[in-house]
Design an enzyme around this catalytic site. Structure first.
Site, PDB file in Angstrom:
ATOM      1  CE1 TYR A 199      -0.091   1.583  13.885  1.00  0.00           C
ATOM      2  CE2 TYR A 199      -2.059   2.648  12.494  1.00  0.00           C
ATOM      3  CZ  TYR A 199      -0.515   2.642  12.566  1.00  0.00           C
ATOM      4  OH  TYR A 199      -0.235   2.287  11.228  1.00  0.00           O
ATOM      5  CG  ASN A 234      -4.789   3.165   8.660  1.00  0.00           C
ATOM      6  OD1 ASN A 234      -5.148   2.697   7.796  1.00  0.00           O
ATOM      7  ND2 ASN A 234      -4.351   4.098   8.671  1.00  0.00           N
ATOM      8  CD  GLU A 236      -4.240   7.286  10.035  1.00  0.00           C
ATOM      9  OE1 GLU A 236      -4.716   8.490  10.751  1.00  0.00           O
ATOM     10  OE2 GLU A 236      -4.800   5.904  11.107  1.00  0.00           O
ATOM     11  NE  ARG A 284      -3.371   2.445   2.849  1.00  0.00           N
ATOM     12  CZ  ARG A 284      -3.069   3.688   3.458  1.00  0.00           C
ATOM     13  NH1 ARG A 284      -2.479   2.606   5.097  1.00  0.00           N
ATOM     14  NH2 ARG A 284      -3.911   4.191   4.182  1.00  0.00           N
ATOM     15  CG  HIS A 305      -1.073   8.594   3.935  1.00  0.00           C
ATOM     16  ND1 HIS A 305      -0.962   6.917   3.832  1.00  0.00           N
ATOM     17  CD2 HIS A 305      -0.867   9.194   5.241  1.00  0.00           C
ATOM     18  CE1 HIS A 305      -0.920   7.015   4.505  1.00  0.00           C
ATOM     19  NE2 HIS A 305      -0.246   8.240   5.760  1.00  0.00           N
ATOM     20  CD  GLU A 359      -1.312   3.333   8.244  1.00  0.00           C
ATOM     21  OE1 GLU A 359      -1.468   3.831   9.415  1.00  0.00           O
ATOM     22  OE2 GLU A 359      -2.008   4.170   7.506  1.00  0.00           O
TER      23      GLU A 359
HETATM   24  C1  PNW Z   1      -1.241   6.601  11.113  1.00  0.00           C
HETATM   25  N1  PNW Z   1      -4.016   8.755  16.454  1.00  0.00           N
HETATM   26  O1  PNW Z   1      -1.846   8.653  12.102  1.00  0.00           O
HETATM   27  C2  PNW Z   1      -0.944   7.313   9.627  1.00  0.00           C
HETATM   28  O2  PNW Z   1      -1.739   6.875   8.448  1.00  0.00           O
HETATM   29  C3  PNW Z   1      -0.155   7.067   9.359  1.00  0.00           C
HETATM   30  O3  PNW Z   1       0.629   7.679   8.252  1.00  0.00           O
HETATM   31  C4  PNW Z   1       1.270   7.289  10.850  1.00  0.00           C
HETATM   32  O4  PNW Z   1       2.587   6.756   9.714  1.00  0.00           O
HETATM   33  C5  PNW Z   1       1.367   5.877  11.567  1.00  0.00           C
HETATM   34  O5  PNW Z   1      -0.512   5.983  11.513  1.00  0.00           O
HETATM   35  C6  PNW Z   1       1.694   5.693  12.777  1.00  0.00           C
HETATM   36  O6  PNW Z   1       1.098   7.734  13.623  1.00  0.00           O
HETATM   37  C7  PNW Z   1      -2.336   7.650  13.139  1.00  0.00           C
HETATM   38  O7  PNW Z   1      -3.650   9.832  17.179  1.00  0.00           O
HETATM   39  C8  PNW Z   1      -1.430   8.816  13.631  1.00  0.00           C
HETATM   40  O8  PNW Z   1      -4.273   7.773  17.294  1.00  0.00           O
HETATM   41  C9  PNW Z   1      -2.357   9.203  14.654  1.00  0.00           C
HETATM   42  C10 PNW Z   1      -3.332   8.141  15.452  1.00  0.00           C
HETATM   43  C11 PNW Z   1      -3.178   7.470  14.469  1.00  0.00           C
HETATM   44  C12 PNW Z   1      -3.040   7.173  13.615  1.00  0.00           C
END
Ligand code: PNW
Length: 448
Positions: free
Chosen positions: A297, A295, A167, A78, A122, A354
């Site tokens: 996390y 995405n 995002e 991606r 992006h 992601e």
């Molecule tokens: C994503 N949060 O960003 C992005 O799509 C990527 O470009 C980035 O490098 C990656 O995650 C890691 O950070 C995020 O605050 C940034 O929850 C912040 C958050 C989540 C995703």
């Protein structure tokens, strides 16, 4: 699914990255300035004063990077296209050298047996558009539509999987609301709600571009970072609380896309600050897509309070975190982060676009980078992916963030998300322990 494999044979495994974070070549071959190029030069905006000028120098080293991907058995990548390379001023004159760069890049992927999944935006908005109001204006959404048409027309023969935006929340709320990301603005509520709406519109124009010019077999979706929570116990009451929390938090973005409009409750909550919606906007915004990219996390734990209403449970001080302060470990985010949108909106096909973790200090010692912490992070998250699929959640793919260490936005190069280490002085790449682990997962199509 064979007895030794825990994923369907059609499951898509991949890795992800984004143009601004890896390419460098900030002014190469006629590229225009992006809001991140500008933001990185604002004192105090980015950790250590780091810039995107060179990054991983992927602009000049993509062949080496794809050879390494191929060696690790990566079949899907991606990537994103930098809008300011294609249309340096955001709207108007096309820079053919920019298009040719991506044609060469994608040909090199094909030569290495790697399928492209292309994100059209992006976060690297052309600065020229920001100077004319950026996402505050509907004109930016329309300019995105024209840019998307140019890219899709040019690459339709080589690319079948398209993602409109990455995002929305991050390039709107964090960028124009909190001022943490480029362009570092702090607007009022009415403006922010309009910015959300303009971003939704851009998504709609992106879908239209792929439907019109994508050719046979083209597929399109958005990558959303829904606000995701985890029921603290998997009891009916806590699950119902998590569902209520999820729908409320996402009502203005994914909810509006999937439901074909804003809810009355949302518009009432906005009051005078409600976004202006033109006739037909939601025909565009909510046009059917082929998949939902997510995405995933982390997320808070939620339980049913006294009256059943959702309440967040605070984390004990000892709860494990990555070095990104926002990223506490919560592997169940993979399970609940895919199940909640399925339950809320009936989503039929999901790709995790992601998932990964960021740490600061990952040295290469004697040619090896021992990131056991990342390997265990991945293993725990992949087990939850396995559980989601077993429970019938329609997850069809998983892209790990990120292939190589890169420019982590306002955190600069300090924070490493890669499974491949990059020495930013020498540009030497070293696969970490986690890369060898993930290579085995992809090859054997199971959690090892
Ligand atoms: C994503 N949060 O960003 C992005 O799509 C990527 O470009 C980035 O490098 C990656 O995650 C890691 O950070 C995020 O605050 C940034 O929850 C912040 C958050 C989540 C995703």
């Amino acid at each position: 699914m064979s007895s030794t494999q825990s994923f369907p044979s059609t499951f898509t495994w991949g890795v992800a990255a984004a143009a601004a974070q890896i390419e460098g070549g900030a002014t190469a071959d006629g590229k225009g300035e992006s809001i991140w190029d500008r933001f990185a030069r604002t004192p105090g905006a980015v950790h250590g004063g780091d810039t995107l000028d060179v990054a991983c120098d992927h602009y000049h080293r993509y062949e080496e990077d794809f050879a390494l991907m191929a060696k690790l058995g990566v079949k899907n990548y991606r990537l994103s296209i930098a809008w300011p390379r294609i249309v340096p001023d955001g709207d108007g004159q096309v820079n053919l050298a920019g298009l040719e760069f991506y044609e060469r890049l994608i040909d090199s992927m094909a030569a290495n047996g790697i399928t492209p999944w292309v994100t059209l935006f992006h976060w690297d908005l052309p600065q020229a558009l920001e100077d004319r109001g950026g996402w505050r204006t509907r004109a930016t959404a329309e300019a995105f539509g024209r840019y998307a048409e140019i890219v899709v027309k040019a690459l339709a023969g080589k690319v079948k999987n398209w993602i409109t935006l990455n995002e929305i929340r991050c390039f709107t709320q964090l960028a124009y609301g909190f001022g943490l990301k480029a362009p570092g603005a702090k607007v009022d509520d009415a403006t922010l709600n309009q910015i959300y709406h303009n971003a939704l519109l851009a998504h709609g124009y992106g879908v239209r571009a792929v439907r019109t010019y994508g050719g046979e077999g083209a597929r399109v979706g958005i990558t959303d970072n829904s606000d995701v929570c985890i029921p603290v116990t998997e009891t009916p009451a806590d699950i119902a609380a998590a569902q209520a929390w999820y729908e409320r938090k996402n009502e203005h973005l994914l909810g509006a896309i999937c439901n074909g409009g804003y809810s009355e409750a949302y518009l009432k909550r906005c009051g005078d600050a409600a976004p202006k919606v033109a006739l037909g906007d939601f025909d565009l915004i909510s046009a059917p897509t082929d998949f939902l990219g997510l995405n995933l996390y982390t997320g808070p734990f939620v339980r049913a309070g006294q009256d059943g209403a959702p309440e967040e449970v605070s984390l004990p001080a000892a709860y494990p975190k990555a070095d990104s302060p926002w990223l506490h470990w919560a592997p169940q985010v993979i399970y609940w982060g895919t199940r909640l949108p399925r339950d809320a909106y009936g989503v039929k096909s999901i790709y995790i676009t992601e998932n990964g973790c960021g740490y600061n200090d990952e040295p290469v010692v004697a040619g090896e980078c021992n990131d056991l912490h990342r390997r265990e992070f991945l293993r725990a998250h992949l087990r939850e992916l396995e559980r989601a699929i077993k429970d019938g959640v329609p997850v069809n793919g998983y892209f790990l963030w990120s292939f190589i260490d890169n420019f982590e936005w306002e955190d600069g190069y300090e924070r490493r998300f890669g499974i491949v280490h990059v020495d930013f002085e020498t540009q030497v790449r070293t696969p970490k322990l986690s890369a060898l682990y993930y290579a085995k997962v992809m090859a054997e199509n199971r959690v090892v």
